[in-house]
Design a protein around this motif. Structure first.
Motif, PDB file in Angstrom:
ATOM      1  N   ALA A  31      -4.191   2.409  30.061  1.00  0.00           N
ATOM      2  CA  ALA A  31      -3.977   3.723  29.449  1.00  0.00           C
ATOM      3  C   ALA A  31      -3.343   3.613  28.068  1.00  0.00           C
ATOM      4  CB  ALA A  31      -3.122   4.595  30.368  1.00  0.00           C
ATOM      5  N   ASP A  32      -2.448   2.640  27.898  1.00  0.00           N
ATOM      6  CA  ASP A  32      -1.728   2.489  26.627  1.00  0.00           C
ATOM      7  C   ASP A  32      -2.260   1.333  25.773  1.00  0.00           C
ATOM      8  OD1 ASP A  32      -0.877   0.460  28.305  1.00  0.00           O
ATOM      9  OD2 ASP A  32       1.251   0.716  27.855  1.00  0.00           O
ATOM     10  N   VAL A  33      -3.526   0.994  25.935  1.00  0.00           N
ATOM     11  CA  VAL A  33      -4.153  -0.100  25.200  1.00  0.00           C
ATOM     12  C   VAL A  33      -4.040   0.108  23.685  1.00  0.00           C
ATOM     13  CG1 VAL A  33      -6.436   0.986  25.290  1.00  0.00           C
ATOM     14  CG2 VAL A  33      -6.266  -1.493  24.996  1.00  0.00           C
ATOM     15  N   VAL A  34      -3.940  -1.008  22.975  1.00  0.00           N
ATOM     16  CA  VAL A  34      -3.919  -1.000  21.512  1.00  0.00           C
ATOM     17  C   VAL A  34      -5.047  -1.906  21.024  1.00  0.00           C
ATOM     18  CG1 VAL A  34      -2.609  -1.654  19.454  1.00  0.00           C
ATOM     19  CG2 VAL A  34      -1.436  -0.588  21.392  1.00  0.00           C
ATOM     20  N   ILE A  35      -5.843  -1.378  20.095  1.00  0.00           N
ATOM     21  CA  ILE A  35      -6.899  -2.153  19.459  1.00  0.00           C
ATOM     22  C   ILE A  35      -6.509  -2.296  17.989  1.00  0.00           C
ATOM     23  CG2 ILE A  35      -9.347  -2.244  18.824  1.00  0.00           C
ATOM     24  CD1 ILE A  35      -8.972  -2.288  21.843  1.00  0.00           C
ATOM     25  N   GLU A  36      -6.537  -3.530  17.508  1.00  0.00           N
ATOM     26  CA  GLU A  36      -6.235  -3.786  16.106  1.00  0.00           C
ATOM     27  C   GLU A  36      -7.394  -4.534  15.458  1.00  0.00           C
ATOM     28  OE1 GLU A  36      -1.556  -4.300  15.564  1.00  0.00           O
ATOM     29  OE2 GLU A  36      -2.482  -5.906  16.749  1.00  0.00           O
ATOM     30  N   ALA A  37      -7.678  -4.169  14.222  1.00  0.00           N
ATOM     31  CA  ALA A  37      -8.688  -4.848  13.418  1.00  0.00           C
ATOM     32  C   ALA A  37      -8.083  -5.010  12.022  1.00  0.00           C
ATOM     33  CB  ALA A  37      -9.984  -4.041  13.377  1.00  0.00           C
ATOM     34  N   PRO A  38      -7.300  -6.081  11.809  1.00  0.00           N
ATOM     35  CA  PRO A  38      -6.539  -6.235  10.565  1.00  0.00           C
ATOM     36  C   PRO A  38      -7.365  -6.179   9.289  1.00  0.00           C
ATOM     37  CG  PRO A  38      -5.808  -7.821  12.189  1.00  0.00           C
ATOM     38  CD  PRO A  38      -7.023  -7.156  12.758  1.00  0.00           C
ATOM     39  N   PHE A  39      -8.654  -6.529   9.337  1.00  0.00           N
ATOM     40  CA  PHE A  39      -9.467  -6.532   8.125  1.00  0.00           C
ATOM     41  C   PHE A  39     -10.376  -5.309   8.015  1.00  0.00           C
ATOM     42  CE2 PHE A  39      -8.942 -11.260   8.867  1.00  0.00           C
ATOM     43  CZ  PHE A  39      -7.867 -11.363   7.997  1.00  0.00           C
ATOM     44  N   ALA A  40     -10.207  -4.351   8.897  1.00  0.00           N
ATOM     45  CA  ALA A  40     -10.997  -3.113   8.845  1.00  0.00           C
ATOM     46  C   ALA A  40     -10.494  -2.235   7.692  1.00  0.00           C
ATOM     47  CB  ALA A  40     -10.876  -2.362  10.169  1.00  0.00           C
ATOM     48  N   PRO A  41     -11.285  -1.246   7.302  1.00  0.00           N
ATOM     49  CA  PRO A  41     -10.826  -0.317   6.262  1.00  0.00           C
ATOM     50  C   PRO A  41      -9.564   0.419   6.712  1.00  0.00           C
ATOM     51  CG  PRO A  41     -13.170  -0.028   6.701  1.00  0.00           C
ATOM     52  CD  PRO A  41     -12.634  -0.944   7.757  1.00  0.00           C
ATOM     53  N   PRO A  42      -8.718   0.801   5.765  1.00  0.00           N
ATOM     54  CA  PRO A  42      -7.532   1.583   6.127  1.00  0.00           C
ATOM     55  C   PRO A  42      -7.919   2.787   6.976  1.00  0.00           C
ATOM     56  CG  PRO A  42      -7.457   0.967   3.809  1.00  0.00           C
ATOM     57  CD  PRO A  42      -8.825   0.569   4.324  1.00  0.00           C
ATOM     58  N   GLY A  43      -7.078   3.106   7.929  1.00  0.00           N
ATOM     59  CA  GLY A  43      -7.348   4.212   8.848  1.00  0.00           C
ATOM     60  C   GLY A  43      -8.097   3.778  10.093  1.00  0.00           C
ATOM     61  N   ARG A  44      -8.612   2.538  10.092  1.00  0.00           N
ATOM     62  CA  ARG A  44      -9.348   2.039  11.257  1.00  0.00           C
ATOM     63  C   ARG A  44      -8.768   0.714  11.748  1.00  0.00           C
ATOM     64  NH1 ARG A  44     -13.592   5.002  12.557  1.00  0.00           N
ATOM     65  NH2 ARG A  44     -14.513   3.350  13.797  1.00  0.00           N
ATOM     66  N   ARG A  45      -7.592   0.391  11.266  1.00  0.00           N
ATOM     67  CA  ARG A  45      -6.996  -0.904  11.598  1.00  0.00           C
ATOM     68  C   ARG A  45      -6.260  -0.912  12.926  1.00  0.00           C
ATOM     69  NH1 ARG A  45      -5.018  -2.367   5.508  1.00  0.00           N
ATOM     70  NH2 ARG A  45      -7.132  -2.755   4.751  1.00  0.00           N
ATOM     71  N   ARG A  46      -5.845   0.235  13.409  1.00  0.00           N
ATOM     72  CA  ARG A  46      -5.114   0.295  14.677  1.00  0.00           C
ATOM     73  C   ARG A  46      -5.479   1.589  15.391  1.00  0.00           C
ATOM     74  NH1 ARG A  46      -0.238  -1.973  16.814  1.00  0.00           N
ATOM     75  NH2 ARG A  46       0.807  -0.533  18.218  1.00  0.00           N
ATOM     76  N   THR A  47      -5.838   1.456  16.663  1.00  0.00           N
ATOM     77  CA  THR A  47      -6.140   2.606  17.504  1.00  0.00           C
ATOM     78  C   THR A  47      -5.370   2.428  18.801  1.00  0.00           C
ATOM     79  OG1 THR A  47      -8.370   2.655  16.559  1.00  0.00           O
ATOM     80  CG2 THR A  47      -8.000   3.987  18.515  1.00  0.00           C
ATOM     81  N   GLU A  48      -4.724   3.487  19.242  1.00  0.00           N
ATOM     82  CA  GLU A  48      -3.904   3.430  20.454  1.00  0.00           C
ATOM     83  C   GLU A  48      -4.401   4.421  21.489  1.00  0.00           C
ATOM     84  OE1 GLU A  48       0.296   3.734  19.653  1.00  0.00           O
ATOM     85  OE2 GLU A  48       0.066   2.700  17.738  1.00  0.00           O
ATOM     86  N   GLY A  49      -4.346   4.005  22.740  1.00  0.00           N
ATOM     87  CA  GLY A  49      -4.676   4.881  23.858  1.00  0.00           C
ATOM     88  C   GLY A  49      -6.133   4.807  24.278  1.00  0.00           C
ATOM     89  N   ARG A  50      -6.334   4.757  25.593  1.00  0.00           N
ATOM     90  CA  ARG A  50      -7.675   4.608  26.168  1.00  0.00           C
ATOM     91  C   ARG A  50      -8.635   5.704  25.715  1.00  0.00           C
ATOM     92  NH1 ARG A  50      -7.033   3.441  31.873  1.00  0.00           N
ATOM     93  NH2 ARG A  50      -6.083   5.486  31.958  1.00  0.00           N
ATOM     94  N   GLU A  51      -8.221   6.971  25.775  1.00  0.00           N
ATOM     95  CA  GLU A  51      -9.141   8.057  25.443  1.00  0.00           C
ATOM     96  C   GLU A  51      -9.596   7.982  23.993  1.00  0.00           C
ATOM     97  OE1 GLU A  51      -6.211   8.613  27.149  1.00  0.00           O
ATOM     98  OE2 GLU A  51      -7.207   8.806  29.087  1.00  0.00           O
TER      99      GLU A  51
END
Length: 144
Positions: A31-51
């Protein structure tokens, strides 16, 4: 509680992507998963939460008119931490109706706990990805 290992979850990610679905599905994410993409464009580098992650993955998959054909050169490294693997691979894709194929390199650091992904850090080659995305718009030949 799921007993899927980090390797099992990575294999499921591969299966989903090759089946034309978003690689990450709700059942494999905490439920509290974090996805990180350090080289992605700003605003898409970190996403939190399953939904939020599932919604973003679904929208991204629908917006990308390519077919993932194969995971090539896959190497999975176990770490001293049994919750963590590092996966290196190339994704091979084609643009339907054009005959254009390309591949792009990725490295993922995956942490799973109690059979669910709690953290996914993805490194990709932005230049290769830009070239793949340009193929979908212009039909030019990409790498590989």
């Amino acid at each position: 509680m799921s007993t899927e290992t980090p390797r099992d979850l990575f294999a499921r990610f591969q299966h989903n992507a090759l089946a034309g679905r978003p690689g990450l599905d709700a059942d494999m994410l905490a439920a509290d998963v974090v996805i990180e993409a350090p080289f992605a464009p700003p605003g898409r580098r970190r996403t939190e939460g399953r939904e939020q992650i599932v919604a973003r993955a679904r929208a991204g998959r629908e917006a990308l008119p390519i077919v993932f054909e194969e995971f090539a050169d896959v190497t999975i490294h176990d770490t001293a931490d049994p919750e963590v693997i590092i996966a290196e691979y190339h994704m091979v894709a084609s643009v339907p109706g054009t005959g254009t194929r390309a591949k792009a390199p990725f490295v993922v650091v995956l942490r799973a706990r109690q059979g669910r992904i709690v953290h996914w850090r993805e490194y990709q080659d932005p230049a290769a990805m830009a070239q793949v995305l340009a193929m979908t718009a212009g039909g030019s030949d990409g790498p590989g």
